[in-house]
Design a protein around this motif. Structure first.
Motif, PDB file in Angstrom:
ATOM      1  N   GLU A 150      47.821  32.276   4.941  1.00 51.10           N
ATOM      2  CA  GLU A 150      48.704  33.187   4.216  1.00 51.10           C
ATOM      3  C   GLU A 150      47.949  34.248   3.424  1.00 51.10           C
ATOM      4  O   GLU A 150      48.550  35.192   2.912  1.00 51.10           O
ATOM      5  CB  GLU A 150      49.583  32.387   3.255  1.00 51.10           C
ATOM      6  CG  GLU A 150      48.779  31.672   2.173  1.00 51.10           C
ATOM      7  CD  GLU A 150      49.577  30.595   1.462  1.00 51.10           C
ATOM      8  OE1 GLU A 150      49.462  30.520   0.224  1.00 51.10           O
ATOM      9  OE2 GLU A 150      50.290  29.842   2.142  1.00 51.10           O
ATOM     10  N   ASP A 151      46.618  34.113   3.312  1.00 49.41           N
ATOM     11  CA  ASP A 151      45.843  35.085   2.543  1.00 49.41           C
ATOM     12  C   ASP A 151      45.928  36.469   3.184  1.00 49.41           C
ATOM     13  O   ASP A 151      45.939  36.604   4.412  1.00 49.41           O
ATOM     14  CB  ASP A 151      44.377  34.654   2.450  1.00 49.41           C
ATOM     15  CG  ASP A 151      44.191  33.442   1.543  1.00 49.41           C
ATOM     16  OD1 ASP A 151      45.142  33.121   0.806  1.00 49.41           O
ATOM     17  OD2 ASP A 151      43.113  32.830   1.585  1.00 49.41           O
ATOM     18  N   ALA A 152      45.914  37.494   2.350  1.00 51.76           N
ATOM     19  CA  ALA A 152      46.145  38.859   2.828  1.00 51.76           C
ATOM     20  C   ALA A 152      45.020  39.384   3.703  1.00 51.76           C
ATOM     21  O   ALA A 152      45.258  39.948   4.771  1.00 51.76           O
ATOM     22  CB  ALA A 152      46.365  39.790   1.633  1.00 51.76           C
ATOM     23  N   ASP A 153      43.769  39.228   3.284  1.00 55.96           N
ATOM     24  CA  ASP A 153      42.680  39.861   4.038  1.00 55.96           C
ATOM     25  C   ASP A 153      41.763  38.878   4.747  1.00 55.96           C
ATOM     26  O   ASP A 153      40.825  39.268   5.433  1.00 55.96           O
ATOM     27  CB  ASP A 153      41.853  40.742   3.107  1.00 55.96           C
ATOM     28  CG  ASP A 153      41.152  39.935   2.017  1.00 55.96           C
ATOM     29  OD1 ASP A 153      41.333  38.704   1.968  1.00 55.96           O
ATOM     30  OD2 ASP A 153      40.423  40.547   1.220  1.00 55.96           O
ATOM     31  N   TRP A 154      42.001  37.603   4.562  1.00 57.27           N
ATOM     32  CA  TRP A 154      41.222  36.556   5.234  1.00 57.27           C
ATOM     33  C   TRP A 154      39.735  36.593   4.878  1.00 57.27           C
ATOM     34  O   TRP A 154      38.926  35.960   5.538  1.00 57.27           O
ATOM     35  CB  TRP A 154      41.383  36.668   6.761  1.00 57.27           C
ATOM     36  CG  TRP A 154      42.676  36.097   7.258  1.00 57.27           C
ATOM     37  CD1 TRP A 154      43.917  36.319   6.759  1.00 57.27           C
ATOM     38  CD2 TRP A 154      42.852  35.205   8.353  1.00 57.27           C
ATOM     39  NE1 TRP A 154      44.865  35.645   7.472  1.00 57.27           N
ATOM     40  CE2 TRP A 154      44.233  34.962   8.479  1.00 57.27           C
ATOM     41  CE3 TRP A 154      41.990  34.626   9.269  1.00 57.27           C
ATOM     42  CZ2 TRP A 154      44.760  34.120   9.451  1.00 57.27           C
ATOM     43  CZ3 TRP A 154      42.531  33.806  10.254  1.00 57.27           C
ATOM     44  CH2 TRP A 154      43.895  33.549  10.333  1.00 57.27           C
ATOM     45  N   GLY A 155      39.383  37.338   3.842  1.00 60.23           N
ATOM     46  CA  GLY A 155      37.984  37.366   3.413  1.00 60.23           C
ATOM     47  C   GLY A 155      37.050  38.055   4.374  1.00 60.23           C
ATOM     48  O   GLY A 155      35.835  37.903   4.283  1.00 60.23           O
ATOM     49  N   LEU A 194      49.347  34.161  14.725  1.00 59.05           N
ATOM     50  CA  LEU A 194      48.128  34.296  13.930  1.00 59.05           C
ATOM     51  C   LEU A 194      47.147  35.299  14.534  1.00 59.05           C
ATOM     52  O   LEU A 194      46.231  35.762  13.861  1.00 59.05           O
ATOM     53  CB  LEU A 194      47.447  32.929  13.798  1.00 59.05           C
ATOM     54  CG  LEU A 194      46.633  32.676  12.524  1.00 59.05           C
ATOM     55  CD1 LEU A 194      47.551  32.665  11.313  1.00 59.05           C
ATOM     56  CD2 LEU A 194      45.896  31.341  12.627  1.00 59.05           C
ATOM     57  N   LEU A 195      47.350  35.656  15.795  1.00 58.90           N
ATOM     58  CA  LEU A 195      46.396  36.540  16.451  1.00 58.90           C
ATOM     59  C   LEU A 195      46.309  37.913  15.786  1.00 58.90           C
ATOM     60  O   LEU A 195      45.238  38.526  15.752  1.00 58.90           O
ATOM     61  CB  LEU A 195      46.761  36.719  17.924  1.00 58.90           C
ATOM     62  CG  LEU A 195      46.219  35.667  18.890  1.00 58.90           C
ATOM     63  CD1 LEU A 195      46.668  35.972  20.308  1.00 58.90           C
ATOM     64  CD2 LEU A 195      44.703  35.580  18.825  1.00 58.90           C
ATOM     65  N   GLY A 196      47.425  38.424  15.249  1.00 58.49           N
ATOM     66  CA  GLY A 196      47.404  39.725  14.589  1.00 58.49           C
ATOM     67  C   GLY A 196      46.428  39.774  13.435  1.00 58.49           C
ATOM     68  O   GLY A 196      45.482  40.583  13.438  1.00 58.49           O
ATOM     69  N   PRO A 197      46.596  38.915  12.405  1.00 58.65           N
ATOM     70  CA  PRO A 197      45.639  38.926  11.298  1.00 58.65           C
ATOM     71  C   PRO A 197      44.230  38.542  11.716  1.00 58.65           C
ATOM     72  O   PRO A 197      43.252  39.002  11.121  1.00 58.65           O
ATOM     73  CB  PRO A 197      46.224  37.919  10.304  1.00 58.65           C
ATOM     74  CG  PRO A 197      47.250  37.143  11.050  1.00 58.65           C
ATOM     75  CD  PRO A 197      47.740  38.031  12.134  1.00 58.65           C
ATOM     76  N   VAL A 198      44.095  37.720  12.749  1.00 58.92           N
ATOM     77  CA  VAL A 198      42.764  37.354  13.234  1.00 58.92           C
ATOM     78  C   VAL A 198      42.022  38.590  13.735  1.00 58.92           C
ATOM     79  O   VAL A 198      40.870  38.837  13.366  1.00 58.92           O
ATOM     80  CB  VAL A 198      42.864  36.293  14.354  1.00 58.92           C
ATOM     81  CG1 VAL A 198      41.558  36.210  15.137  1.00 58.92           C
ATOM     82  CG2 VAL A 198      43.178  34.934  13.765  1.00 58.92           C
ATOM     83  N   SER A 229      45.517  25.707   7.075  1.00 61.15           N
ATOM     84  CA  SER A 229      46.926  25.935   6.757  1.00 61.15           C
ATOM     85  C   SER A 229      47.285  25.617   5.318  1.00 61.15           C
ATOM     86  O   SER A 229      48.282  26.117   4.804  1.00 61.15           O
ATOM     87  CB  SER A 229      47.806  25.096   7.693  1.00 61.15           C
ATOM     88  OG  SER A 229      47.507  23.706   7.564  1.00 61.15           O
ATOM     89  N   SER A 230      46.482  24.787   4.633  1.00 60.31           N
ATOM     90  CA  SER A 230      46.823  24.415   3.259  1.00 60.31           C
ATOM     91  C   SER A 230      45.562  24.136   2.449  1.00 60.31           C
ATOM     92  O   SER A 230      44.531  23.733   2.987  1.00 60.31           O
ATOM     93  CB  SER A 230      47.731  23.177   3.240  1.00 60.31           C
ATOM     94  OG  SER A 230      47.107  22.078   3.874  1.00 60.31           O
ATOM     95  N   ALA A 231      45.672  24.345   1.138  1.00 64.64           N
ATOM     96  CA  ALA A 231      44.516  24.226   0.249  1.00 64.64           C
ATOM     97  C   ALA A 231      43.992  22.800   0.157  1.00 64.64           C
ATOM     98  O   ALA A 231      42.820  22.589  -0.190  1.00 64.64           O
ATOM     99  CB  ALA A 231      44.888  24.735  -1.142  1.00 64.64           C
ATOM    100  N   ASP A 232      44.835  21.801   0.465  1.00 63.02           N
ATOM    101  CA  ASP A 232      44.368  20.414   0.349  1.00 63.02           C
ATOM    102  C   ASP A 232      43.351  20.033   1.436  1.00 63.02           C
ATOM    103  O   ASP A 232      42.799  18.937   1.404  1.00 63.02           O
ATOM    104  CB  ASP A 232      45.550  19.435   0.359  1.00 63.02           C
ATOM    105  CG  ASP A 232      46.405  19.550   1.612  1.00 63.02           C
ATOM    106  OD1 ASP A 232      46.070  20.353   2.498  1.00 63.02           O
ATOM    107  OD2 ASP A 232      47.422  18.831   1.697  1.00 63.02           O
ATOM    108  N   LYS A 233      43.078  20.938   2.374  1.00 62.79           N
ATOM    109  CA  LYS A 233      42.062  20.695   3.393  1.00 62.79           C
ATOM    110  C   LYS A 233      40.707  21.303   3.029  1.00 62.79           C
ATOM    111  O   LYS A 233      39.731  21.138   3.768  1.00 62.79           O
ATOM    112  CB  LYS A 233      42.528  21.254   4.738  1.00 62.79           C
ATOM    113  CG  LYS A 233      43.796  20.605   5.271  1.00 62.79           C
ATOM    114  CD  LYS A 233      44.235  21.218   6.595  1.00 62.79           C
ATOM    115  CE  LYS A 233      45.506  20.552   7.122  1.00 62.79           C
ATOM    116  NZ  LYS A 233      45.938  21.119   8.425  1.00 62.79           N
ATOM    117  N   ALA A 234      40.646  21.987   1.892  1.00 58.59           N
ATOM    118  CA  ALA A 234      39.443  22.733   1.534  1.00 58.59           C
ATOM    119  C   ALA A 234      38.225  21.834   1.366  1.00 58.59           C
ATOM    120  O   ALA A 234      37.137  22.136   1.875  1.00 58.59           O
ATOM    121  CB  ALA A 234      39.688  23.552   0.272  1.00 58.59           C
TER     122      ALA A 234
END
Length: 307
Positions: A187-192, A206-210, A167-172
Motif C-alpha cells: 500500500e506504500d505510495a512509492d515503494w521506496g 500489483l504490476l503497475g506500481p512494480v 502485504s502487512s507490517a507483521d511480516k517485517a
C-alpha cells in the motif's frame, strides 16, 4: 489410499477426503509414497477461481515405491522430491522423473519441499535479472516460500540493497531476519524505489506500481501465476526490461543447469547460507485449512501437508 478431492461449490471448503486406488507409474514416471506435500499458490488460485473441479498439483517428497518404463535415474527405496501435476494431495503420487531430484541423507521431506522447487524458482528469477554487484533488488511476496529464499539469494549474491515487499507490517521482522535491509508494504505510495531489479511473484494489479518502481535501465522478472498487464509506455520511459521466468523451461530445456542449481541449493543449506522457512505442517485431511492460510496471506514461508 487417502486422497483429497475438489468439489465444485467454490472455495477451500470444497476440499473433501476420499479413498482411492493407488496410482501407477507410467513411462518416465516414478510412484512415490508421500511424506510431505508443498501447497502452491497456483493451485490455491485454481481452486478459488476455477469454474470446474481442480486436480491438485504441488511439490511432493517421499520414497520411491515403483518406477515406470524408461526410468533409470531412480529405483525403489530412493528418497526424492519433485512436482506432481495431478492428485498431489494424496498418500501416493506420480512424479515426472525428469523433474524429480534426490533428497540427500540427513534432510527431511519437509525441508525438501520447502527448499528445492521454491529455491529453483528463486535462483532462476535472480539469475534471469543478471544482478550486478551493488545493485538494488526488490522482492515482492517476500514472506512466501519463494520470496523468503529469493531474499537470501539476493543478499548473498552481492546486491547492494535488498528490499522486501509484503502485504502487512507483521511480516517485517520475518523478512528482515532473512536478509532484507528494508521493508515496504504493497500500500506504500512509492515503494521506496527506484530499483535496479525487481523479482515479482505476485502480478495482477500489483504490476503497475512494480513497474513504476523500476530505475532507468531496470529489470523486472515476473515469475508468479497472478497474470496482469504491463503498459509498454511505462517500460519505454525507463528504458526498462520485463523478463518472464518459468522453471519448467529450465528443467526440460537445460537439465544440466537444473541439476547444478539443485546441488547448489543443498550445498548452501548445508553451509548455513540458505535457510528454509516452514510456516506450518498441516495434516493432509485438513488441506482446506492450508489453502485458507495462503489465501489470507498469513504464511511466513512454506505451507506443508503431511499425510
Amino acid at each position: 489410499m487417502l486422497r483429497m478431492r475438489h468439489e465444485v461449490n467454490g472455495g477451500p471448503d470444497a476440499l473433501v477426503a476420499e479413498e482411492a486406488e493407488r496410482p501407477v507409474a507410467g513411462p518416465g514416471e516414478v510412484l512415490v509414497r508421500a511424506e510431505a506435500i508443498g501447497v502452491t499458490l497456483p493451485t490455491v488460485r485454481k481452486v478459488r477461481e476455477g469454474s470446474g473441479p481442480v486436480s491438485f498439483g504441488g511439490e511432493v517428497a517421499g520414497v520411491v515405491v515403483a518406477t515406470g518404463e524408461g526410468v533409470t535415474a531412480f529405483t525403489a527405496g530412493d528418497r526424492v522430491t519433485g512436482l506432481c501435476f495431478a492428485d498431489a494431495y494424496a498418500e501416493y503420487a506420480v512424479l515426472n522423473a525428469a523433474l524429480a531430484s534426490p533428497v540427500p541423507d540427513g534432510a527431511t521431506a519437509v525441508e525438501a519441499v520447502a527448499l528445492v522447487r521454491s529455491g529453483l524458482v528463486a535462483r532462476g528469477a535472480y539469475e534471469s535479472a543478471r544482478v550486478e554487484a551493488g545493485e538494488s533488488v526488490l522482492v515482492t511476496a517476500a514472506a512466501s516460500a519463494v520470496g523468503a529464499l529469493a531474499l537470501q539469494i539476493a543478499a548473498a549474491g552481492g546486491a547492494g540493497r535488498v528490499v522486501a515487499s509484503v502485504s502487512s507490517a507483521d511480516k517485517a521482522d520475518f523478512v528482515r531476519r532473512l536478509g532484507a535491509d528494508e521493508v515496504v508494504l504493497y500500500e506504500d505510495a512509492d515503494w521506496g524505489g527506484p530499483y535496479d531489479v525487481i523479482l515479482d511473484g505476485v502480478g495482477g494489479d500489483l504490476l503497475g506500481p512494480v513497474v513504476r518502481a523500476l530505475a532507468t535501465g531496470g529489470r523486472l522478472v515476473a515469475f508468479g501465476s497472478g497474470g496482469g498487464t504491463v503498459e509498454a509506455y511505462e517500460l519505454l520511459v525507463r528504458g526498462a526490461s520485463l523478463i518472464g521466468f518459468q522453471m519448467r523451461a529450465i528443467a526440460l530445456g537445460r537439465p544440466d543447469l537444473y541439476a547444478r542449481w539443485q546441488r547448489e541449493l543443498w550445498e548452501a543449506r548445508d553451509a548455513g547460507t540458505l535457510r528454509t522457512s516452514v510456516h506450518e505442517r498441516i495434516p493432509l485431511r485438513e488441506a482446506a485449512r492450508a489453502h485458507a492460510v495462503i489465501e489470507q496471506r498469513r504464511n511466513l514461508g512454506k505451507v506443508v501437508l503431511v499425510p
